[in-house]
Design an enzyme around this catalytic site. Sequence first.
Site, short mmCIF file in Angstrom:
data_model
loop_
_atom_site.label_atom_id
_atom_site.label_comp_id
_atom_site.label_asym_id
_atom_site.label_seq_id
_atom_site.Cartn_x
_atom_site.Cartn_y
_atom_site.Cartn_z
CB SER A 199 12.48 51.38 -32.19
OG SER A 199 12.46 52.70 -31.71
CG HIS A 248 12.41 55.28 -37.01
ND1 HIS A 248 12.73 56.24 -36.10
CD2 HIS A 248 11.60 54.40 -36.35
CE1 HIS A 248 12.17 55.97 -34.93
NE2 HIS A 248 11.49 54.85 -35.06
CD GLN A 253 14.84 54.47 -33.76
OE1 GLN A 253 14.55 53.28 -33.70
NE2 GLN A 253 14.44 55.33 -32.84
CD GLU A 254 15.39 58.88 -33.19
OE1 GLU A 254 15.57 59.86 -32.44
OE2 GLU A 254 14.61 57.95 -32.93
CD GLU A 291 11.63 59.63 -35.32
OE1 GLU A 291 12.61 60.35 -35.15
OE2 GLU A 291 11.11 58.95 -34.42
CG ASP A 313 17.36 56.60 -30.27
OD1 ASP A 313 18.01 55.73 -29.65
OD2 ASP A 313 16.11 56.62 -30.33
CD GLU A 366 16.76 58.33 -27.51
OE1 GLU A 366 16.92 59.50 -27.94
OE2 GLU A 366 15.73 57.67 -27.73
CG ASP A 392 13.55 55.76 -25.84
OD1 ASP A 392 12.50 55.75 -25.17
OD2 ASP A 392 13.54 55.66 -27.09
CE LYS A 401 10.38 57.64 -27.36
NZ LYS A 401 10.92 56.30 -27.72
CG HIS A 424 8.73 62.77 -32.13
ND1 HIS A 424 8.81 62.92 -33.49
CD2 HIS A 424 9.94 62.23 -31.76
CE1 HIS A 424 9.98 62.49 -33.92
NE2 HIS A 424 10.68 62.08 -32.90
NE ARG A 425 7.38 56.20 -29.05
CZ ARG A 425 7.39 55.09 -28.31
NH1 ARG A 425 6.74 55.06 -27.15
NH2 ARG A 425 8.07 54.00 -28.69
CB SER A 426 8.79 56.53 -35.23
OG SER A 426 8.24 55.33 -34.72
CE LYS A 485 14.14 60.99 -29.56
NZ LYS A 485 14.71 59.70 -30.00
C1 2PG Z 1 12.74 56.61 -30.17
C2 2PG Z 1 11.46 56.91 -30.88
C3 2PG Z 1 11.19 58.33 -31.24
P1 2PG Z 1 9.86 55.08 -31.72
O1 2PG Z 1 13.25 55.48 -30.22
O2 2PG Z 1 13.27 57.45 -29.47
O3 2PG Z 1 12.20 58.93 -31.98
O4 2PG Z 1 11.16 56.01 -31.90
O5 2PG Z 1 8.70 55.99 -31.53
O6 2PG Z 1 9.79 54.26 -32.99
O7 2PG Z 1 10.11 54.22 -30.52
MG MG Z 2 14.85 56.12 -28.69
#
Ligand code: 2PG
Ligand code: MG
Length: 394
Positions: free
Chosen positions: A40, A149, A157-158, A193, A225, A266, A293, A318, A346-348, A369
Amino acid sequence: MRIDRIEARAISDSRGRPTVEVILHAGTLRAMASVPSGKSTGSHEAVELRAADGGVMKVLGNITGEIASELAARDFSTPDALDGFLVDLDGTPDKARLGANAILAVSIASQRLFAEVDGVPLWKAIEKRGGFAAAPPQLYVNLINGGAHANFRLPFQEHMLVCKGKTSEAFAIVRTAFAKLGARLGDVPMGDEGGYAPVFDTLEKPFELLASLVDEYPRTRIAIDAAANELRANAGYDLLGKHLKPTQLAQVYEGLAAHFPLHSIEDPFSEDASADFAYLTDALRGECLVVGDDFTATNPLRIERAAREQAINAVLIKPNQIGSVKEAIEAVCITRSYGWEPICSHRSGETMDTFIADFAYGVGAHGIKAGGFAQKERIAKYERLLEIEREAAE
Ligand code: 2PG
Ligand code: MG
């Protein structure tokens, strides 16, 4: 320090897609790094160079060709000097020429080399580099995956549990909570994730499940998120088959914050919706953090703009959104200069590289995260934090 040679190769990330791994050689020293990859991703991120088929051969060539020969011709006395050189060598505002994935891999590995030369652990080197006070970050553990994800089985998403305190204690608490939730959910798929990816027919259901865990484990809270960039439709957002205007979506968040023990939200809106962010931050002041983000993209200029608009009060950091350790550290410093909280992420699509754990600890971040417990790439970050806890106690 002079980097005499660089090896670069493609490895597979947690989704099985190719990503970059480097090995830097400086005299008898060597250091490795690999970089993660998002799904994302926002449009304001530095450019992760890939071929149309996802391949990274061109990036590997940039590293072993131009970057390696330019670095071998110079001595660098600090990691900032080296990172600054790489950013200038690329010469574009978004690292589109050499690739943020090329520059960040070299930047992380060289930070490891500098730490080794100084004889300090990586987190300590980062603490010193930015003048921070190292401290354990709160764990933001992604228990229920949705959005991009998990094929949008759930809109957000989270859905995370945030746990404060000593890493070893927080880790033990959330690991037990994760297992309990798994037993309650039964046989469900897992998301990108390493968290559960169930289907529910109401938006509240994941919050009800997590709230019952918060009741059992009072040191925890809920964080989400929304990754709302991915939910955009017709000047609004689509959630569980309903179309919502931004004001209606804000009401959804206000309702969730009123009913559940919510610690942070987020990306509640899409990446350029500053006015909506500002409205929500004001409405939830004192109740719940609003985190940027895709909205801020770890970019000092975007964080400063968000500050002028008073749009958020926490920033996701990130390193691969901006493409060098130096700039990620600057993003943390700017975030703090506004009294806001940095949360490292981190990233997904992850690798076994645990740099983000050292980074989060070294900058004394509010949180980290690092995903759910059903994927080794996520566990590796928590294991590294546990190791840091032991190192710091020595
Ligand atoms: C986010 C990230 C990590 P992605 O949106 O915060 O959790 O996802 O790495 O897919 O952007
Ligand atoms: Mg995010």
